[in-house]
Motif scaffolding. Structure first.
Motif, PDB file in Angstrom:
ATOM      1  N   SER A  62     -11.283  11.368  -2.281  1.00 11.55           N
ATOM      2  CA  SER A  62     -10.341  12.428  -2.641  1.00 11.55           C
ATOM      3  C   SER A  62      -8.933  11.845  -2.654  1.00 11.55           C
ATOM      4  CB  SER A  62     -10.413  13.574  -1.634  1.00 11.55           C
ATOM      5  OG  SER A  62      -9.864  13.153  -0.391  1.00 11.55           O
ATOM      6  N   PRO A  63      -8.008  12.487  -3.357  1.00 12.10           N
ATOM      7  CA  PRO A  63      -6.620  12.005  -3.338  1.00 12.10           C
ATOM      8  C   PRO A  63      -6.064  11.917  -1.919  1.00 12.10           C
ATOM      9  CG  PRO A  63      -6.906  13.554  -5.129  1.00 12.10           C
ATOM     10  CD  PRO A  63      -8.185  13.587  -4.320  1.00 12.10           C
ATOM     11  N   ASP A  64      -6.400  12.877  -1.057  1.00 11.75           N
ATOM     12  CA  ASP A  64      -5.921  12.827   0.331  1.00 11.75           C
ATOM     13  C   ASP A  64      -6.489  11.629   1.073  1.00 11.75           C
ATOM     14  OD1 ASP A  64      -4.268  15.047   0.160  1.00 11.75           O
ATOM     15  OD2 ASP A  64      -5.794  16.432   0.918  1.00 11.75           O
ATOM     16  N   ALA A  65      -7.765  11.351   0.869  1.00 15.60           N
ATOM     17  CA  ALA A  65      -8.390  10.199   1.529  1.00 15.60           C
ATOM     18  C   ALA A  65      -7.753   8.898   1.047  1.00 15.60           C
ATOM     19  CB  ALA A  65      -9.892  10.190   1.275  1.00 15.60           C
ATOM     20  N   ARG A  66      -7.484   8.792  -0.260  1.00 10.07           N
ATOM     21  CA  ARG A  66      -6.821   7.586  -0.782  1.00 10.07           C
ATOM     22  C   ARG A  66      -5.414   7.447  -0.187  1.00 10.07           C
ATOM     23  NH1 ARG A  66      -9.404   9.243  -5.617  1.00 10.07           N
ATOM     24  NH2 ARG A  66      -7.489  10.153  -6.384  1.00 10.07           N
ATOM     25  N   ARG A  67      -4.692   8.549  -0.072  1.00  7.63           N
ATOM     26  CA  ARG A  67      -3.348   8.487   0.516  1.00  7.63           C
ATOM     27  C   ARG A  67      -3.399   8.038   1.976  1.00  7.63           C
ATOM     28  NH1 ARG A  67      -2.231  12.612  -3.225  1.00  7.63           N
ATOM     29  NH2 ARG A  67      -3.020  14.280  -1.924  1.00  7.63           N
ATOM     30  N   ARG A  68      -4.411   8.496   2.713  1.00  3.45           N
ATOM     31  CA  ARG A  68      -4.544   8.076   4.126  1.00  3.45           C
ATOM     32  C   ARG A  68      -4.803   6.582   4.217  1.00  3.45           C
ATOM     33  NH1 ARG A  68      -7.094  13.123   4.582  1.00  3.45           N
ATOM     34  NH2 ARG A  68      -9.170  12.214   4.287  1.00  3.45           N
ATOM     35  N   VAL A  69      -5.687   6.073   3.366  1.00  2.29           N
ATOM     36  CA  VAL A  69      -5.962   4.635   3.370  1.00  2.29           C
ATOM     37  C   VAL A  69      -4.687   3.882   3.008  1.00  2.29           C
ATOM     38  CG1 VAL A  69      -7.221   2.761   2.224  1.00  2.29           C
ATOM     39  CG2 VAL A  69      -8.426   4.864   2.857  1.00  2.29           C
ATOM     40  N   MET A  70      -3.998   4.316   1.962  1.00  2.00           N
ATOM     41  CA  MET A  70      -2.780   3.616   1.528  1.00  2.00           C
ATOM     42  C   MET A  70      -1.708   3.634   2.604  1.00  2.00           C
ATOM     43  SD  MET A  70      -2.706   4.478  -2.534  1.00  2.00           S
ATOM     44  CE  MET A  70      -1.258   3.511  -2.862  1.00  2.00           C
ATOM     45  N   ALA A  71      -1.628   4.703   3.370  1.00  2.00           N
ATOM     46  CA  ALA A  71      -0.642   4.776   4.457  1.00  2.00           C
ATOM     47  C   ALA A  71      -0.964   3.777   5.561  1.00  2.00           C
ATOM     48  CB  ALA A  71      -0.579   6.193   5.012  1.00  2.00           C
ATOM     49  N   ASP A  72      -2.241   3.465   5.731  1.00  2.00           N
ATOM     50  CA  ASP A  72      -2.677   2.547   6.783  1.00  2.00           C
ATOM     51  C   ASP A  72      -2.560   1.079   6.377  1.00  2.00           C
ATOM     52  OD1 ASP A  72      -3.868   2.118   9.381  1.00  2.00           O
ATOM     53  OD2 ASP A  72      -5.729   1.581   8.333  1.00  2.00           O
ATOM     54  N   LEU A  73      -2.488   0.785   5.091  1.00  2.00           N
ATOM     55  CA  LEU A  73      -2.530  -0.589   4.608  1.00  2.00           C
ATOM     56  C   LEU A  73      -1.413  -1.491   5.148  1.00  2.00           C
ATOM     57  CD1 LEU A  73      -3.653  -0.066   0.911  1.00  2.00           C
ATOM     58  CD2 LEU A  73      -5.057  -0.666   2.899  1.00  2.00           C
ATOM     59  N   PRO A  74      -0.163  -1.040   5.239  1.00  2.00           N
ATOM     60  CA  PRO A  74       0.875  -1.957   5.762  1.00  2.00           C
ATOM     61  C   PRO A  74       0.565  -2.481   7.168  1.00  2.00           C
ATOM     62  CG  PRO A  74       1.888  -0.087   4.676  1.00  2.00           C
ATOM     63  CD  PRO A  74       0.408   0.219   4.762  1.00  2.00           C
ATOM     64  N   ALA A  75      -0.076  -1.702   7.993  1.00  2.00           N
ATOM     65  CA  ALA A  75      -0.405  -2.142   9.347  1.00  2.00           C
ATOM     66  C   ALA A  75      -1.508  -3.214   9.340  1.00  2.00           C
ATOM     67  CB  ALA A  75      -0.839  -0.957  10.189  1.00  2.00           C
ATOM     68  N   ARG A  76      -2.271  -3.309   8.272  1.00  2.00           N
ATOM     69  CA  ARG A  76      -3.341  -4.297   8.168  1.00  2.00           C
ATOM     70  C   ARG A  76      -2.822  -5.652   7.696  1.00  2.00           C
ATOM     71  NH1 ARG A  76      -8.042  -0.910   5.013  1.00  2.00           N
ATOM     72  NH2 ARG A  76      -7.928   0.985   6.270  1.00  2.00           N
ATOM     73  N   ASN A  77      -1.643  -5.678   7.125  1.00  2.00           N
ATOM     74  CA  ASN A  77      -1.070  -6.901   6.553  1.00  2.00           C
ATOM     75  C   ASN A  77      -0.359  -7.663   7.666  1.00  2.00           C
ATOM     76  OD1 ASN A  77       0.446  -8.848   5.271  1.00  2.00           O
ATOM     77  ND2 ASN A  77       1.079  -7.510   3.599  1.00  2.00           N
ATOM     78  N   PRO A  78      -0.887  -8.817   8.077  1.00  2.00           N
ATOM     79  CA  PRO A  78      -0.265  -9.571   9.170  1.00  2.00           C
ATOM     80  C   PRO A  78       1.154 -10.050   8.863  1.00  2.00           C
ATOM     81  CG  PRO A  78      -1.996 -10.874   8.147  1.00  2.00           C
ATOM     82  CD  PRO A  78      -2.047  -9.502   7.523  1.00  2.00           C
ATOM     83  N   ARG A  79       1.496 -10.125   7.575  1.00  3.59           N
ATOM     84  CA  ARG A  79       2.858 -10.544   7.217  1.00  3.59           C
ATOM     85  C   ARG A  79       3.861  -9.418   7.404  1.00  3.59           C
ATOM     86  NH1 ARG A  79      -0.193 -13.119   2.624  1.00  3.59           N
ATOM     87  NH2 ARG A  79      -0.074 -11.030   1.782  1.00  3.59           N
ATOM     88  N   GLN A  80       3.383  -8.187   7.592  1.00  4.20           N
ATOM     89  CA  GLN A  80       4.290  -7.056   7.720  1.00  4.20           C
ATOM     90  C   GLN A  80       4.393  -6.545   9.154  1.00  4.20           C
ATOM     91  OE1 GLN A  80       4.752  -4.168   4.885  1.00  4.20           O
ATOM     92  NE2 GLN A  80       4.196  -5.454   3.185  1.00  4.20           N
ATOM     93  N   VAL A  81       3.581  -7.099  10.049  1.00  2.00           N
ATOM     94  CA  VAL A  81       3.566  -6.612  11.432  1.00  2.00           C
ATOM     95  C   VAL A  81       4.637  -7.273  12.231  1.00  2.00           C
ATOM     96  CG1 VAL A  81       2.164  -6.416  13.523  1.00  2.00           C
ATOM     97  CG2 VAL A  81       1.119  -6.114  11.289  1.00  2.00           C
TER      98      VAL A  81
END
Length: 55
Positions: free
Chosen positions: A36-55
Motif C-alpha cells: 500500500s502507499p502507506d506501507a511504502r512510505r513507512r519503508v522509505m522513512a526507515d531507509l536512511p537509518a539503514r544506510n551506514p553512511r548516514q548514521v
C-alpha cells in the motif's frame, strides 16, 4: 507511477541482505508494487537509518 527509492544500483550485501543502492530488503523489493502507499512510505522513512553512511 509508484514512488520508489530505487537508484538502479542493485547490489545485495550478503551480510545484511539489503540492497546497497536503495537499502531495501529482498522481501521489500519483491513486494514493492503490491504494498500500500502507506506501507511504502513507512519503508522509505526507515531507509536512511539503514544506510551506514548516514548514521
Amino acid at each position: 507511477m509508484i514512488e520508489s527509492p530505487c537508484i538502479k544500483v542493485c547490489v545485495i550485501d550478503p551480510a545484511t541482505r539489503l540492497c546497497t543502492g536503495c537499502w531495501r530488503s529482498l522481501d521489500e523489493i519483491a513486494a514493492w508494487s503490491s504494498l500500500s502507499p502507506d506501507a511504502r512510505r513507512r519503508v522509505m522513512a526507515d531507509l536512511p537509518a539503514r544506510n551506514p553512511r548516514q548514521v
